[in-house]
Scaffold this motif. Structure first.
Motif, PDB file in Angstrom:
ATOM      1  N   PHE A   1     -22.035   2.965 -14.777  1.00 48.81           N
ATOM      2  CA  PHE A   1     -21.829   4.307 -14.233  1.00 48.81           C
ATOM      3  C   PHE A   1     -22.907   4.662 -13.205  1.00 48.81           C
ATOM      4  O   PHE A   1     -23.267   5.825 -13.034  1.00 48.81           O
ATOM      5  CB  PHE A   1     -21.836   5.348 -15.360  1.00 48.81           C
ATOM      6  N   ALA A   2     -23.418   3.654 -12.522  1.00 42.59           N
ATOM      7  CA  ALA A   2     -24.549   3.824 -11.612  1.00 42.59           C
ATOM      8  C   ALA A   2     -24.381   4.966 -10.609  1.00 42.59           C
ATOM      9  O   ALA A   2     -25.345   5.694 -10.341  1.00 42.59           O
ATOM     10  CB  ALA A   2     -24.834   2.509 -10.879  1.00 42.59           C
ATOM     11  N   PRO A   3     -23.204   5.174 -10.014  1.00 37.85           N
ATOM     12  CA  PRO A   3     -23.095   6.258  -9.023  1.00 37.85           C
ATOM     13  C   PRO A   3     -23.390   7.645  -9.591  1.00 37.85           C
ATOM     14  O   PRO A   3     -23.722   8.571  -8.834  1.00 37.85           O
ATOM     15  CB  PRO A   3     -21.646   6.158  -8.546  1.00 37.85           C
ATOM     16  N   ALA A   4     -23.320   7.794 -10.915  1.00 32.01           N
ATOM     17  CA  ALA A   4     -23.570   9.099 -11.535  1.00 32.01           C
ATOM     18  C   ALA A   4     -25.060   9.318 -11.824  1.00 32.01           C
ATOM     19  O   ALA A   4     -25.436  10.402 -12.268  1.00 32.01           O
ATOM     20  CB  ALA A   4     -22.774   9.228 -12.834  1.00 32.01           C
ATOM     21  N   HIS A   5     -25.872   8.308 -11.557  1.00 35.23           N
ATOM     22  CA  HIS A   5     -27.293   8.376 -11.913  1.00 35.23           C
ATOM     23  C   HIS A   5     -28.157   8.467 -10.658  1.00 35.23           C
ATOM     24  O   HIS A   5     -27.720   8.182  -9.546  1.00 35.23           O
ATOM     25  CB  HIS A   5     -27.704   7.143 -12.723  1.00 35.23           C
ATOM     26  N   VAL A   6     -29.417   8.842 -10.860  1.00 36.99           N
ATOM     27  CA  VAL A   6     -30.422   8.819  -9.793  1.00 36.99           C
ATOM     28  C   VAL A   6     -31.322   7.610 -10.058  1.00 36.99           C
ATOM     29  O   VAL A   6     -32.146   7.616 -10.978  1.00 36.99           O
ATOM     30  CB  VAL A   6     -31.262  10.109  -9.770  1.00 36.99           C
ATOM     31  N   ASN A   7     -31.115   6.561  -9.267  1.00 32.42           N
ATOM     32  CA  ASN A   7     -31.794   5.279  -9.483  1.00 32.42           C
ATOM     33  C   ASN A   7     -33.228   5.343  -8.930  1.00 32.42           C
ATOM     34  O   ASN A   7     -33.462   5.305  -7.719  1.00 32.42           O
ATOM     35  CB  ASN A   7     -31.010   4.160  -8.790  1.00 32.42           C
ATOM     36  N   ALA A   8     -34.196   5.444  -9.841  1.00 26.97           N
ATOM     37  CA  ALA A   8     -35.587   5.597  -9.420  1.00 26.97           C
ATOM     38  C   ALA A   8     -36.089   4.372  -8.656  1.00 26.97           C
ATOM     39  O   ALA A   8     -36.848   4.504  -7.687  1.00 26.97           O
ATOM     40  CB  ALA A   8     -36.469   5.844 -10.642  1.00 26.97           C
ATOM     41  N   VAL A   9     -35.670   3.185  -9.045  1.00 29.87           N
ATOM     42  CA  VAL A   9     -36.111   1.974  -8.352  1.00 29.87           C
ATOM     43  C   VAL A   9     -35.577   1.942  -6.927  1.00 29.87           C
ATOM     44  O   VAL A   9     -36.280   1.564  -5.984  1.00 29.87           O
ATOM     45  CB  VAL A   9     -35.685   0.711  -9.134  1.00 29.87           C
ATOM     46  N   ALA A  10     -34.327   2.340  -6.764  1.00 27.85           N
ATOM     47  CA  ALA A  10     -33.731   2.325  -5.425  1.00 27.85           C
ATOM     48  C   ALA A  10     -34.473   3.274  -4.481  1.00 27.85           C
ATOM     49  O   ALA A  10     -34.758   2.922  -3.322  1.00 27.85           O
ATOM     50  CB  ALA A  10     -32.260   2.700  -5.503  1.00 27.85           C
ATOM     51  N   TYR A  11     -34.791   4.457  -4.971  1.00 26.68           N
ATOM     52  CA  TYR A  11     -35.513   5.406  -4.113  1.00 26.68           C
ATOM     53  C   TYR A  11     -36.952   4.935  -3.864  1.00 26.68           C
ATOM     54  O   TYR A  11     -37.489   5.106  -2.764  1.00 26.68           O
ATOM     55  CB  TYR A  11     -35.484   6.798  -4.727  1.00 26.68           C
ATOM     56  N   ALA A  12     -37.568   4.340  -4.880  1.00 21.70           N
ATOM     57  CA  ALA A  12     -38.909   3.803  -4.681  1.00 21.70           C
ATOM     58  C   ALA A  12     -38.891   2.690  -3.642  1.00 21.70           C
ATOM     59  O   ALA A  12     -39.805   2.591  -2.808  1.00 21.70           O
ATOM     60  CB  ALA A  12     -39.460   3.285  -6.005  1.00 21.70           C
ATOM     61  N   ALA A  13     -37.840   1.876  -3.666  1.00 22.45           N
ATOM     62  CA  ALA A  13     -37.738   0.789  -2.690  1.00 22.45           C
ATOM     63  C   ALA A  13     -37.641   1.338  -1.267  1.00 22.45           C
ATOM     64  O   ALA A  13     -38.212   0.774  -0.328  1.00 22.45           O
ATOM     65  CB  ALA A  13     -36.531  -0.081  -3.008  1.00 22.45           C
ATOM     66  N   ARG A  14     -36.919   2.433  -1.101  1.00 20.18           N
ATOM     67  CA  ARG A  14     -36.836   3.047   0.234  1.00 20.18           C
ATOM     68  C   ARG A  14     -38.199   3.576   0.679  1.00 20.18           C
ATOM     69  O   ARG A  14     -38.563   3.466   1.847  1.00 20.18           O
ATOM     70  CB  ARG A  14     -35.784   4.155   0.220  1.00 20.18           C
ATOM     71  N   ALA A  15     -38.957   4.130  -0.277  1.00 15.64           N
ATOM     72  CA  ALA A  15     -40.306   4.605   0.055  1.00 15.64           C
ATOM     73  C   ALA A  15     -41.222   3.441   0.433  1.00 15.64           C
ATOM     74  O   ALA A  15     -42.029   3.547   1.367  1.00 15.64           O
ATOM     75  CB  ALA A  15     -40.890   5.375  -1.124  1.00 15.64           C
ATOM     76  N   VAL A  16     -41.075   2.325  -0.273  1.00 16.23           N
ATOM     77  CA  VAL A  16     -41.868   1.139   0.067  1.00 16.23           C
ATOM     78  C   VAL A  16     -41.573   0.704   1.499  1.00 16.23           C
ATOM     79  O   VAL A  16     -42.482   0.347   2.262  1.00 16.23           O
ATOM     80  CB  VAL A  16     -41.583  -0.006  -0.924  1.00 16.23           C
ATOM     81  N   SER A  17     -40.319   0.766   1.890  1.00 13.58           N
ATOM     82  CA  SER A  17     -39.947   0.401   3.261  1.00 13.58           C
ATOM     83  C   SER A  17     -40.575   1.354   4.273  1.00 13.58           C
ATOM     84  O   SER A  17     -40.981   0.937   5.370  1.00 13.58           O
ATOM     85  CB  SER A  17     -38.426   0.405   3.416  1.00 13.58           C
ATOM     86  N   MET A  18     -40.669   2.625   3.930  1.00 10.55           N
ATOM     87  CA  MET A  18     -41.287   3.596   4.837  1.00 10.55           C
ATOM     88  C   MET A  18     -42.781   3.337   4.983  1.00 10.55           C
ATOM     89  O   MET A  18     -43.350   3.464   6.071  1.00 10.55           O
ATOM     90  CB  MET A  18     -41.016   5.014   4.330  1.00 10.55           C
TER      91      MET A  18
END
Length: 398
Positions: free
Chosen positions: A204-221
């Protein structure tokens, strides 16, 4: 006075320095451990030679800074400074046990041999005949705890020295510099970012806020900011790395392969060539991450978000070559090699203690923090001659 630019003779106390270094390596002063056994060993040795000993303990009582003064306290003196802690040995790639010093091929191997017990060993050896010298100004031998985890002990030393009736006027930091003069060092800010999301079955991933995914975007920034420093500067060619650096160093998140992670944290650092701009740069980066990612996270769940915390910071060390104190010591200083990107306690002495500082020490930073860390015995020899020259400059043979 010895010219240290070319070949030099073997110092008569080289054997002493080697023996001291082997003993110091034998103390496992990894930052997580107490450094008191090593401090007690050095304090006992220096006190027998006539040093006036001061210990400054941390709040746990398990760590201590050591200050040993030689010479008259009523005159402005010189600091010789080093740290006693070492980074973890780790791994299995050591040829010999990391805390059993091994001498071979003109080198001494062991954790801390280069960074930076070699300097402490040379100072101990150089002080053996201190009773034969009438010092015209005092020497403060300062050895700190927890430099490797953020220069935590040095501020206590710097404040103590600043509060003396006559504070020291100059400091020599014995970090590995190939026995060349370093007049500048970057400052560092170490940060931790924690991303809070929501969890559940990964189907049910689309219903969740994936902390790793957002952290990965911050790492890219953060990585993009680092690329900007590389291409746009500002630049200072005197530094070994001529621009600021920014990178993620550790990351942790998730609990299972089929669970959307609700938490992820990582650590990152900024090393800047311009300390005045460092905090502004960091604030701009943190704002960019928050404004880009947090609205999306909160749209998924109102409790989702990002938290930043400072782990530690230490100041940059400026160029002390224009000071009056340096001018007095210039005749005994080795060849100038520029500025360095690694950290030292020099900036702490400058900012907390008002003491201009330079770096001169045995060994190469290229050998630090590695398996089979070593220091060239020739570097010990050069350090001993340097310390002799320094003592000649501040003392009179009896």
């Amino acid at each position: 006075m010895k010219d240290l630019s070319g070949a030099i003779s073997q110092h008569p106390r080289l054997g002493d320095a080697k023996d001291h270094l082997k003993t110091l390596i034998g103390f496992d002063t990894t930052s997580r451990n107490s450094n008191l056994p090593l401090i007690d060993h050095m304090a006992e040795f220096l006190e027998v030679l006539g040093g006036k000993i001061t210990r400054l303990q941390d709040e746990t009582g398990q760590k201590a800074n050591l200050i040993a003064r030689f010479g008259p306290p009523e005159i402005s003196g010189i600091v010789l400074s080093g740290h006693t802690d070492v980074v973890p040995a780790g791994g299995t790639n050591w040829t010999t046990p990391p805390f059993d010093a091994d001498e071979r091929d003109g080198r001494i191997f062991g954790r801390g041999s280069c960074d930076m017990k070699a300097f402490a060993a040379c100072v101990m050896a150089a002080m053996r005949d201190i009773d034969q010298i009438e010092l015209s100004r005092p020497l403060y031998l300062c050895f700190s705890y927890d430099e490797e985890v953020g220069c935590l002990g040095a501020p206590q030393i710097a404040r103590y020295l600043k509060e003396l009736d006559v504070p020291p006027s100059f400091a020599v930091i014995g970090e590995p510099s190939d026995m060349k003069l370093v007049a500048g060092q970057k400052g560092k800010i170490a940060m931790r970012a924690t991303f809070h999301g929501t969890s559940g079955h990964s189907s049910f991933a689309p219903a969740h806020v994936n902390a790793v995914a957002y952290a990965a975007r911050a790492v890219s920034m953060i990585d993009a900011r680092a690329r900007r420093y590389e291409t746009e500067g500002p630049f200072d060619p005197a530094f070994t790395v001529p621009h600021a650096t920014c990178l993620v160093t550790m990351i942790d998140g998730g609990v299972a392969t089929n669970v959307t992670p609700d938490r992820c944290s990582f650590t990152f650092e900024l090393r800047s060539i311009d300390e005045l701009a460092a905090q502004a740069d960091l604030d701009e980066l943190l704002t960019e991450i928050r404004e880009t990612l947090e609205p999306e996270m909160k749209a998924g769940h109102p409790d989702a978000g990002i938290r930043f915390e400072r782990i530690f910071a230490y100041p940059a060390m400026g160029d002390a070559r224009g000071t009056d104190a340096f001018a007095e010591l210039r005749p005994v200083m080795p060849e100038y090699s520029g500025k360095v990107s690694y950290g030292s306690e020099g900036g702490v002495f400058e900012v907390e203690g008002g003491i201009p500082s330079i770096i001169v020490g045995p060994g190469s930073i290229e050998q630090a923090h590695k398996a089979d860390e070593f220091v060239e015995i020739d570097q010990l020899n050069r350090c001993l001659h340097f310390l002799d020259n320094l003592l000649d400059q501040v003392g009179i043979q009896k």
